[in-house]
Motif scaffolding. Structure first.
Motif, PDB file in Angstrom:
ATOM      1  N   PHE A   1      54.384 -22.700  35.371  1.00  0.00           N
ATOM      2  CA  PHE A   1      54.740 -23.891  36.256  1.00  0.00           C
ATOM      3  C   PHE A   1      54.937 -23.438  37.620  1.00  0.00           C
ATOM      4  CE2 PHE A   1      55.991 -25.007  31.563  1.00  0.00           C
ATOM      5  CZ  PHE A   1      54.919 -25.779  31.379  1.00  0.00           C
ATOM      6  N   GLU A   2      54.844 -22.373  38.004  1.00  0.00           N
ATOM      7  CA  GLU A   2      54.982 -22.139  39.327  1.00  0.00           C
ATOM      8  C   GLU A   2      54.025 -22.168  40.266  1.00  0.00           C
ATOM      9  OE1 GLU A   2      56.368 -17.962  39.620  1.00  0.00           O
ATOM     10  OE2 GLU A   2      58.153 -18.247  38.288  1.00  0.00           O
ATOM     11  N   PRO A   3      54.231 -22.767  41.455  1.00  0.00           N
ATOM     12  CA  PRO A   3      52.939 -23.059  42.495  1.00  0.00           C
ATOM     13  C   PRO A   3      52.437 -21.987  42.671  1.00  0.00           C
ATOM     14  CG  PRO A   3      55.241 -23.993  43.053  1.00  0.00           C
ATOM     15  CD  PRO A   3      55.404 -23.261  42.076  1.00  0.00           C
ATOM     16  N   LEU A   4      51.021 -21.899  42.642  1.00  0.00           N
ATOM     17  CA  LEU A   4      50.077 -20.776  42.942  1.00  0.00           C
ATOM     18  C   LEU A   4      49.746 -19.811  41.738  1.00  0.00           C
ATOM     19  CD1 LEU A   4      51.200 -20.170  46.745  1.00  0.00           C
ATOM     20  CD2 LEU A   4      49.337 -21.821  46.113  1.00  0.00           C
ATOM     21  N   PHE A   5      50.333 -20.067  40.772  1.00  0.00           N
ATOM     22  CA  PHE A   5      50.147 -18.991  39.658  1.00  0.00           C
ATOM     23  C   PHE A   5      48.615 -19.550  38.955  1.00  0.00           C
ATOM     24  CE2 PHE A   5      50.055 -18.029  35.476  1.00  0.00           C
ATOM     25  CZ  PHE A   5      50.333 -16.616  35.467  1.00  0.00           C
ATOM     26  N   THR A   6      47.934 -18.603  38.689  1.00  0.00           N
ATOM     27  CA  THR A   6      46.746 -18.631  38.248  1.00  0.00           C
ATOM     28  C   THR A   6      46.248 -17.488  37.377  1.00  0.00           C
ATOM     29  OG1 THR A   6      44.401 -19.335  38.463  1.00  0.00           O
ATOM     30  CG2 THR A   6      45.216 -18.035  40.135  1.00  0.00           C
ATOM     31  N   THR A   7      45.438 -17.809  36.331  1.00  0.00           N
ATOM     32  CA  THR A   7      44.910 -16.665  35.553  1.00  0.00           C
ATOM     33  C   THR A   7      43.654 -16.382  35.755  1.00  0.00           C
ATOM     34  OG1 THR A   7      44.595 -18.332  33.888  1.00  0.00           O
ATOM     35  CG2 THR A   7      46.525 -17.221  33.583  1.00  0.00           C
ATOM     36  N   LYS A   8      42.939 -17.441  36.930  1.00  0.00           N
ATOM     37  CA  LYS A   8      41.561 -17.243  37.120  1.00  0.00           C
ATOM     38  C   LYS A   8      41.444 -16.103  38.066  1.00  0.00           C
ATOM     39  CE  LYS A   8      40.663 -22.061  36.273  1.00  0.00           C
ATOM     40  NZ  LYS A   8      40.541 -23.467  36.800  1.00  0.00           N
ATOM     41  N   PRO A   9      39.953 -15.660  38.279  1.00  0.00           N
ATOM     42  CA  PRO A   9      40.034 -14.544  39.265  1.00  0.00           C
ATOM     43  C   PRO A   9      40.142 -15.279  40.732  1.00  0.00           C
ATOM     44  CG  PRO A   9      37.854 -14.949  37.716  1.00  0.00           C
ATOM     45  CD  PRO A   9      38.952 -16.152  37.433  1.00  0.00           C
ATOM     46  N   ALA A  10      40.453 -14.483  41.613  1.00  0.00           N
ATOM     47  CA  ALA A  10      40.434 -14.614  42.927  1.00  0.00           C
ATOM     48  C   ALA A  10      39.498 -15.689  43.595  1.00  0.00           C
ATOM     49  CB  ALA A  10      40.665 -13.394  43.878  1.00  0.00           C
ATOM     50  N   GLY A  11      39.955 -16.582  44.257  1.00  0.00           N
ATOM     51  CA  GLY A  11      38.908 -17.571  44.683  1.00  0.00           C
ATOM     52  C   GLY A  11      38.397 -18.704  44.059  1.00  0.00           C
ATOM     53  N   LYS A  12      39.205 -18.737  42.610  1.00  0.00           N
ATOM     54  CA  LYS A  12      38.733 -19.782  41.588  1.00  0.00           C
ATOM     55  C   LYS A  12      40.172 -20.288  41.449  1.00  0.00           C
ATOM     56  CE  LYS A  12      34.498 -18.575  40.879  1.00  0.00           C
ATOM     57  NZ  LYS A  12      33.385 -19.363  41.167  1.00  0.00           N
ATOM     58  N   GLY A  13      40.087 -21.768  41.701  1.00  0.00           N
ATOM     59  CA  GLY A  13      41.176 -22.641  41.223  1.00  0.00           C
ATOM     60  C   GLY A  13      42.384 -22.411  42.262  1.00  0.00           C
ATOM     61  N   THR A  14      43.363 -23.319  42.437  1.00  0.00           N
ATOM     62  CA  THR A  14      44.289 -23.273  43.328  1.00  0.00           C
ATOM     63  C   THR A  14      45.577 -22.893  42.827  1.00  0.00           C
ATOM     64  OG1 THR A  14      45.052 -25.799  43.053  1.00  0.00           O
ATOM     65  CG2 THR A  14      43.471 -25.299  44.669  1.00  0.00           C
ATOM     66  N   GLY A  15      45.844 -23.126  41.471  1.00  0.00           N
ATOM     67  CA  GLY A  15      47.146 -22.732  40.829  1.00  0.00           C
ATOM     68  C   GLY A  15      48.213 -23.795  40.978  1.00  0.00           C
ATOM     69  N   LEU A  16      47.799 -24.898  41.152  1.00  0.00           N
ATOM     70  CA  LEU A  16      48.952 -25.837  41.640  1.00  0.00           C
ATOM     71  C   LEU A  16      48.932 -26.868  40.548  1.00  0.00           C
ATOM     72  CD1 LEU A  16      48.253 -26.490  45.499  1.00  0.00           C
ATOM     73  CD2 LEU A  16      49.827 -25.531  44.260  1.00  0.00           C
ATOM     74  N   GLY A  17      48.050 -27.147  39.645  1.00  0.00           N
ATOM     75  CA  GLY A  17      47.928 -28.153  38.364  1.00  0.00           C
ATOM     76  C   GLY A  17      49.058 -28.136  37.798  1.00  0.00           C
ATOM     77  N   LEU A  18      49.476 -27.383  37.103  1.00  0.00           N
ATOM     78  CA  LEU A  18      50.441 -27.525  36.072  1.00  0.00           C
ATOM     79  C   LEU A  18      51.803 -27.512  37.034  1.00  0.00           C
ATOM     80  CD1 LEU A  18      49.659 -24.719  33.211  1.00  0.00           C
ATOM     81  CD2 LEU A  18      49.788 -27.156  33.171  1.00  0.00           C
ATOM     82  N   ALA A  19      52.054 -26.797  38.225  1.00  0.00           N
ATOM     83  CA  ALA A  19      53.028 -27.004  38.761  1.00  0.00           C
ATOM     84  C   ALA A  19      53.445 -28.610  39.312  1.00  0.00           C
ATOM     85  CB  ALA A  19      53.124 -26.130  40.092  1.00  0.00           C
ATOM     86  N   ILE A  20      52.204 -29.087  39.562  1.00  0.00           N
ATOM     87  CA  ILE A  20      52.209 -30.594  40.246  1.00  0.00           C
ATOM     88  C   ILE A  20      52.803 -31.247  39.034  1.00  0.00           C
ATOM     89  CG2 ILE A  20      51.136 -32.406  41.050  1.00  0.00           C
ATOM     90  CD1 ILE A  20      49.636 -30.593  42.961  1.00  0.00           C
ATOM     91  N   ALA A  21      52.001 -31.073  37.853  1.00  0.00           N
ATOM     92  CA  ALA A  21      52.268 -31.855  36.415  1.00  0.00           C
ATOM     93  C   ALA A  21      53.701 -31.726  36.269  1.00  0.00           C
ATOM     94  CB  ALA A  21      51.410 -31.374  35.512  1.00  0.00           C
ATOM     95  N   HIS A  22      54.457 -30.505  36.070  1.00  0.00           N
ATOM     96  CA  HIS A  22      55.724 -30.313  35.827  1.00  0.00           C
ATOM     97  C   HIS A  22      56.632 -30.984  36.866  1.00  0.00           C
ATOM     98  CE1 HIS A  22      59.244 -27.555  35.501  1.00  0.00           C
ATOM     99  NE2 HIS A  22      58.918 -27.578  34.061  1.00  0.00           N
ATOM    100  N   GLN A  23      56.320 -30.912  38.031  1.00  0.00           N
ATOM    101  CA  GLN A  23      57.157 -31.778  38.848  1.00  0.00           C
ATOM    102  C   GLN A  23      57.236 -33.008  38.693  1.00  0.00           C
ATOM    103  OE1 GLN A  23      56.150 -31.080  43.114  1.00  0.00           O
ATOM    104  NE2 GLN A  23      57.858 -31.837  43.749  1.00  0.00           N
ATOM    105  N   ILE A  24      55.984 -33.649  38.480  1.00  0.00           N
ATOM    106  CA  ILE A  24      55.734 -35.062  38.327  1.00  0.00           C
ATOM    107  C   ILE A  24      56.822 -35.490  37.148  1.00  0.00           C
ATOM    108  CG2 ILE A  24      54.511 -37.070  37.963  1.00  0.00           C
ATOM    109  CD1 ILE A  24      52.407 -35.637  39.812  1.00  0.00           C
ATOM    110  N   ILE A  25      56.495 -34.993  36.105  1.00  0.00           N
ATOM    111  CA  ILE A  25      57.046 -35.188  34.844  1.00  0.00           C
ATOM    112  C   ILE A  25      58.579 -35.018  34.895  1.00  0.00           C
ATOM    113  CG2 ILE A  25      57.300 -34.377  32.243  1.00  0.00           C
ATOM    114  CD1 ILE A  25      54.220 -33.842  32.662  1.00  0.00           C
ATOM    115  N   LEU A  26      59.156 -33.998  35.448  1.00  0.00           N
ATOM    116  CA  LEU A  26      60.716 -33.530  35.462  1.00  0.00           C
ATOM    117  C   LEU A  26      61.310 -34.478  36.662  1.00  0.00           C
ATOM    118  CD1 LEU A  26      60.036 -31.347  33.748  1.00  0.00           C
ATOM    119  CD2 LEU A  26      61.829 -29.994  35.290  1.00  0.00           C
TER     120      LEU A  26
END
Length: 67
Positions: free
Chosen positions: A6-31
């Motif tokens: 849920f931390e901004p910019l965290f991703t399990t994808k290779p470098a250059g793929k994805g932003t790592g913001l999806g779960l962080a934004i979802a977590h923020q909105i829900i909370l």
């Protein structure tokens, strides 16, 4: 790793793929916006489940019957 998801910019994808913001934004909105909870349960070789909990508020108008 689950806390990092849920931390901004965290991703399990290779470098250059994805932003790592999806779960962080979802977590923020829900909370923050909905006062809810977003949790995760994961089992190796079984999968991962994300659970969203929101409060349910019912709105209704009282109708009085006068006779």
């Amino acid at each position: 790793m689950q806390k990092q998801l849920f931390e901004p910019l965290f991703t399990t994808k290779p470098a250059g793929k994805g932003t790592g913001l999806g779960l962080a934004i979802a977590h923020q909105i829900i909370l923050e916006k909905h006062k809810g909870k977003l949790s995760i349960a994961s089992e190796v070789r079984r999968g991962t489940t994300f659970t969203i909990e929101l409060q349910l508020r019912l709105r209704y108008k009282k109708r009085w019957a006068y006779r």
